[in-house]
Design an enzyme around this catalytic site. Structure first.
Site, short mmCIF file in Angstrom:
data_model
loop_
_atom_site.label_atom_id
_atom_site.label_comp_id
_atom_site.label_asym_id
_atom_site.label_seq_id
_atom_site.Cartn_x
_atom_site.Cartn_y
_atom_site.Cartn_z
N GLU A 60 79.77 11.64 68.10
CA GLU A 60 79.96 12.96 67.88
C GLU A 60 79.04 13.77 68.59
O GLU A 60 77.97 13.53 69.07
CB GLU A 60 79.36 13.37 66.35
N CYS A 62 82.20 12.66 61.53
CA CYS A 62 80.90 12.55 60.85
C CYS A 62 80.90 13.00 59.43
O CYS A 62 81.33 12.24 58.75
CB CYS A 62 79.79 13.30 61.77
N LYS A 117 86.31 20.01 63.80
CA LYS A 117 85.61 19.44 62.59
C LYS A 117 85.58 20.40 61.37
O LYS A 117 85.47 21.64 61.57
CB LYS A 117 83.97 19.23 62.74
#
Length: 259
Positions: free
Chosen positions: A44, A146, A112
């Site tokens: 990430e 994540c 994300k």
């Protein structure tokens, strides 16, 4: 394609230093190509780490800047590249995992969805608006980043959309290793797919945050095909894509859902 050669690039990301990180990544991609990998997955925000306050300065749009350089690298090396970066889009800045295809350039972008409040990511960056699943040479592939791992509904949606492989760039720190391991196995078992997670390693100099690495590939049975330790490096594994249909045939849980 019945097998897939995966390269996991577990690197120590230099916070706020995109030039240093980019130089390192070019070397890693060259190594992955030399090993015959079909894809390489980076952590990430491999471009600058958690330098959220500098995100707007570091970010570029999908067709320019560092995104264009990574796309060119994918073409030159005939390899798919994944891993999230700072993306500038309109007035916003996003944590974005682009699909860098050796033939199609940027073939998609996952932004994300779940921003991590404990690091104030949500104060600096914009949340994405939708999941992303795309058809790639080895099969339909979904993406998370994540903190997304804690939200099972995203991964179930990918399974319903036919995803066979899910890629997760990450920056999980100590002491949450067992959460990471357990959630990855759960997502693989629930959705009968491969989970490919690449987590960064190293320590941020400014705040001392320690990232535990342990990049891994979990198969559709929930077994560990590969898990590494905390050491920085490029790790490769070949996975059996036929296993996905086998598991879904033997235990038809996805077909048996009521809700």
């Amino acid at each position: 394609m019945t097998t897939l050669n995966v390269a996991l690039a577990q690197i120590n990301v230099r916070k706020g230093e995109p030039r240093i990180n980019w130089t390192h990544v070019q070397d890693v991609i060259a190594q992955a190509t030399a090993r015959g990998a079909n894809m390489v997955v980076l952590p990430e925000l491999w471009d600058a780490g958690m330098a959220y306050d500098r995100g707007r300065e570091i970010a570029s749009n999908l067709s320019g800047g560092l995104f264009a350089q990574v796309a060119a690298l994918a073409r030159q090396n005939n390899i798919f590249i994944f891993g999230s970066m700072y993306e500038k889009r309109g007035v916003g800045v996003y944590n974005t995992c682009a699909v860098f295809s050796p033939r199609a350039g940027v073939a998609g972008a996952y932004r994300k969805l779940h921003l991590f409040p404990l690091s104030n990511e949500d104060k600096w960056l914009n949340a994405g608006e939708s999941p992303l699943a795309v058809d790639l040479p080895w099969g339909r592939t979904g993406f998370g980043i994540c903190y997304d791992l804690r939200f099972p509904e995203l991964f179930r949606r990918y399974a319903e959309d036919g995803a066979q492989v899910i890629i997760l760039p990450a920056s999980w720190p100590h002491p949450r290793l067992e959460h990471y391991r357990t959630l990855l196995r759960a997502r693989a078992i629930e959705n009968q797919c491969y989970m490919i997670a690449v987590n960064r390693t190293g320590t941020d100099a400014d705040d001392g945050t320690q990232y535990f690495g342990h990049s891994c590939v979990i198969d559709p049975w929930g077994e560990t095909a590969l898990e590494v330790g905390e050491q920085e490096g490029l790790y490769t594994v070949t996975i059996d894509l036929d296993m996905i249909a086998e598991v879904r045939r033997k235990i038809p849980a996805l077909q048996g859902r009521i809700l």
